[in-house]
Design an enzyme around this catalytic site. Sequence first.
Site, PDB file in Angstrom:
ATOM      1  N   ARG A  61       2.861   4.999   5.498  1.00 34.22           N
ATOM      2  CA  ARG A  61       3.705   5.564   4.633  1.00 34.22           C
ATOM      3  C   ARG A  61       3.777   6.665   3.816  1.00 34.22           C
ATOM      4  O   ARG A  61       2.629   7.774   4.008  1.00 34.22           O
ATOM      5  CB  ARG A  61       3.921   4.284   3.568  1.00 34.22           C
ATOM      6  CG  ARG A  61       4.084   2.860   4.558  1.00 34.22           C
ATOM      7  CD  ARG A  61       4.178   2.107   3.111  1.00 34.22           C
ATOM      8  NE  ARG A  61       2.307   2.213   2.509  1.00 34.22           N
ATOM      9  CZ  ARG A  61       1.974   2.174   1.424  1.00 34.22           C
ATOM     10  NH1 ARG A  61       2.841   3.876   0.665  1.00 34.22           N
ATOM     11  NH2 ARG A  61       0.692   2.349   0.824  1.00 34.22           N
ATOM     12  N   LYS A 201       8.983  -2.003   3.108  1.00 32.18           N
ATOM     13  CA  LYS A 201       8.333  -1.537   1.906  1.00 32.18           C
ATOM     14  C   LYS A 201       9.976  -1.544   1.067  1.00 32.18           C
ATOM     15  O   LYS A 201       9.707  -1.772  -0.597  1.00 32.18           O
ATOM     16  CB  LYS A 201       7.108  -0.679   1.877  1.00 32.18           C
ATOM     17  CG  LYS A 201       5.926  -1.003   2.272  1.00 32.18           C
ATOM     18  CD  LYS A 201       5.391  -2.612   1.645  1.00 32.18           C
ATOM     19  CE  LYS A 201       3.899  -2.646   1.939  1.00 32.18           C
ATOM     20  NZ  LYS A 201       3.438  -3.874   1.234  1.00 32.18           N
ATOM     21  N   HIS A 220       2.291  -7.996  -4.840  1.00 30.99           N
ATOM     22  CA  HIS A 220       2.276  -7.210  -3.281  1.00 30.99           C
ATOM     23  C   HIS A 220       0.798  -8.238  -2.974  1.00 30.99           C
ATOM     24  O   HIS A 220      -0.172  -7.829  -3.356  1.00 30.99           O
ATOM     25  CB  HIS A 220       1.346  -6.070  -3.618  1.00 30.99           C
ATOM     26  CG  HIS A 220       1.265  -5.724  -2.782  1.00 30.99           C
ATOM     27  ND1 HIS A 220       0.151  -4.257  -2.490  1.00 30.99           N
ATOM     28  CD2 HIS A 220       1.243  -5.708  -1.302  1.00 30.99           C
ATOM     29  CE1 HIS A 220       0.200  -3.440  -1.021  1.00 30.99           C
ATOM     30  NE2 HIS A 220       0.922  -4.813  -1.107  1.00 30.99           N
ATOM     31  N   SER A 238      -3.144  -2.082   1.486  1.00 26.21           N
ATOM     32  CA  SER A 238      -3.643  -2.648   3.010  1.00 26.21           C
ATOM     33  C   SER A 238      -4.641  -2.449   3.227  1.00 26.21           C
ATOM     34  O   SER A 238      -5.677  -1.238   1.968  1.00 26.21           O
ATOM     35  CB  SER A 238      -2.527  -1.580   3.336  1.00 26.21           C
ATOM     36  OG  SER A 238      -2.946  -1.423   4.791  1.00 26.21           O
ATOM     37  N   LYS A 242      -5.988  -8.950   2.828  1.00 25.69           N
ATOM     38  CA  LYS A 242      -4.817  -9.882   2.058  1.00 25.69           C
ATOM     39  C   LYS A 242      -4.569 -10.863   3.643  1.00 25.69           C
ATOM     40  O   LYS A 242      -4.586 -12.228   3.220  1.00 25.69           O
ATOM     41  CB  LYS A 242      -3.655  -9.520   1.596  1.00 25.69           C
ATOM     42  CG  LYS A 242      -3.836  -8.399   0.637  1.00 25.69           C
ATOM     43  CD  LYS A 242      -2.482  -8.554   0.125  1.00 25.69           C
ATOM     44  CE  LYS A 242      -1.977  -7.656   1.115  1.00 25.69           C
ATOM     45  NZ  LYS A 242      -1.669  -6.361   1.367  1.00 25.69           N
ATOM     46  N   ARG A 323      -1.602  -1.207  14.099  1.00 28.07           N
ATOM     47  CA  ARG A 323      -0.769  -1.900  13.118  1.00 28.07           C
ATOM     48  C   ARG A 323      -0.239  -3.683  14.396  1.00 28.07           C
ATOM     49  O   ARG A 323      -0.124  -3.034  15.181  1.00 28.07           O
ATOM     50  CB  ARG A 323       0.252  -1.572  12.499  1.00 28.07           C
ATOM     51  CG  ARG A 323      -0.217  -1.246  11.200  1.00 28.07           C
ATOM     52  CD  ARG A 323      -0.690  -2.206  10.098  1.00 28.07           C
ATOM     53  NE  ARG A 323      -0.972  -1.549   9.155  1.00 28.07           N
ATOM     54  CZ  ARG A 323      -1.241  -2.142   7.896  1.00 28.07           C
ATOM     55  NH1 ARG A 323      -0.755  -2.929   7.467  1.00 28.07           N
ATOM     56  NH2 ARG A 323      -1.375  -1.619   6.356  1.00 28.07           N
TER      57      ARG A 323
END
Length: 537
Positions: A61, A201, A220, A238, A242, A323
Amino acid sequence: MSVSGTYNHAYPVEKFGLKDLGHVSYNLEAASLYEESLRRKEAVLVAGGAINAETGIHTGRSPKDKFTVLNSATEGKVWWENNNQMSQAQFDVLLEDFIAHAKGKDLFVQDLFGGADPAYRVNARVITEFAWHSLFIRNLLIRPDRSALADYYPDLTIIDLPTFKADPKKYGCRSETVVAIDFAKNIMLIGGTSYAGEMKKSVFTYLNFVLPAQGVMPMHCSANVGDDEDTAIFFGLSGTGKTTLSQDPDRILIGDDEHGWTKDGVFNFEGGCYAKAIKLSREAEPEIYATTERFGTVMENVVLNPETRVPDFDDESKTENTRIAYPIDFISNASATGRAGHPKNIVMLTCDAFGVLPPISKLDASQAMYHFLSGYTAKVAGTEKGVVGPEATFSTCFGHPFLPLHPSIYGNLLRELIAKHHVDCWLVNTGWTGGKEGVGRRMPIRVTRRLLSAALDGSLNKAHFRTDPYFGLAVPTSVPGVEPHILNPVKTWASKADFAATAKHLVDMFHKNFLAFETHVDAEVRDAAPTAQIAAE
């Protein structure tokens, strides 16, 4: 202009102002989007059935390029210390130029839901320039039944045009990359970046803006639930675990990243998962690994063998932030509804790059709010542009880039819910042990899993706890299946003096960071800070 796919004829993209387009594809499913992605050379086929796309210079991002429009919907409401401003006039020109840039292009439209609870979900229409982006967001959000598309009307519209290059002088932005949000018009514009995570996001940011006023806590976090309906939520940035830790074969996965907490319980914002792929192995994470060998999965920036197209998940030459995006039902024990009851446990995941926090600690209500507002962790390489290695940071509410409102709004909502539902809270360090980053090692995942199992099944509540002299946390002295020395971080360091100096330094960082919140919390929360006398020594 030609069209294909399933859509509401009463609300085509022309209603938004888009015109003179090439072909518009509405709500295509995976097979058609595979064909388009490969035909347009946006992605390549991977051995096993997934597709892999490269995102160019943006492998994470771009939070510094995110802007919120200052208007009647946001003035006096948005947390401007955390959100870059764009004027209404600048946004309107940007929108006009987006529409002009789209002329003659083929576009892909997905009409989706953000939120598994019908009472609070948002109808999110996502218009993309790339076919693989359309498949990505279709995987990540909730896919309505075809019958629901007949009268679908978008509450939120996102336009993602990676080939659009922003002019900083014209739009008041920072670079050729721009993510601009107008909460009055409910429009989000993404340009100059191919990183697909910006879309998901953007939906999260929108829900963070609208839900607190409805008494809903946006979080989040990942979430799962056991056979006894004992819901657990996992806060964390991130790279803190999680996704990995919530995908427990003995528990039902609700979701891996974003949830809301209402008067009725917890619900997932999404319909898919977005897992980090670096160092992914079949042995350590079999459920996640299996998704990489399925048709429909989208990979980002994963290095492939040029001949066999077999992915090398250990290769970080493109980015550490590789990812995989897949529908949540690719996980065998995923919830069919995306909803569950009130949490019994809250876990705050912190990736401690200093290696001084215990692997698990129990928090009282005030400590929970203190650590939620602090949001201590480490940014992981590649997650954001410019981050090349773990960096200690404080990300309030474990997600400050996505917070349009002041953190105290979310913190007070969480504190009220914790008290009302008598939730046990835990701080878990998934970062380093035996020394800081570069000296020690990452906390073994088997240790973290064992500690979490004991916390979630209730057995850890029966343990004997000591009080950590630096952070004031309640730390178990022994847990079956875990080496005792790991529970006391100082015993894992070669130099006790180095440990003490590092711990004191981190305590001081906590105190300096929390100065911004001291006037927004009561004395009990202020007193939950790490031991003040040690910080002052």
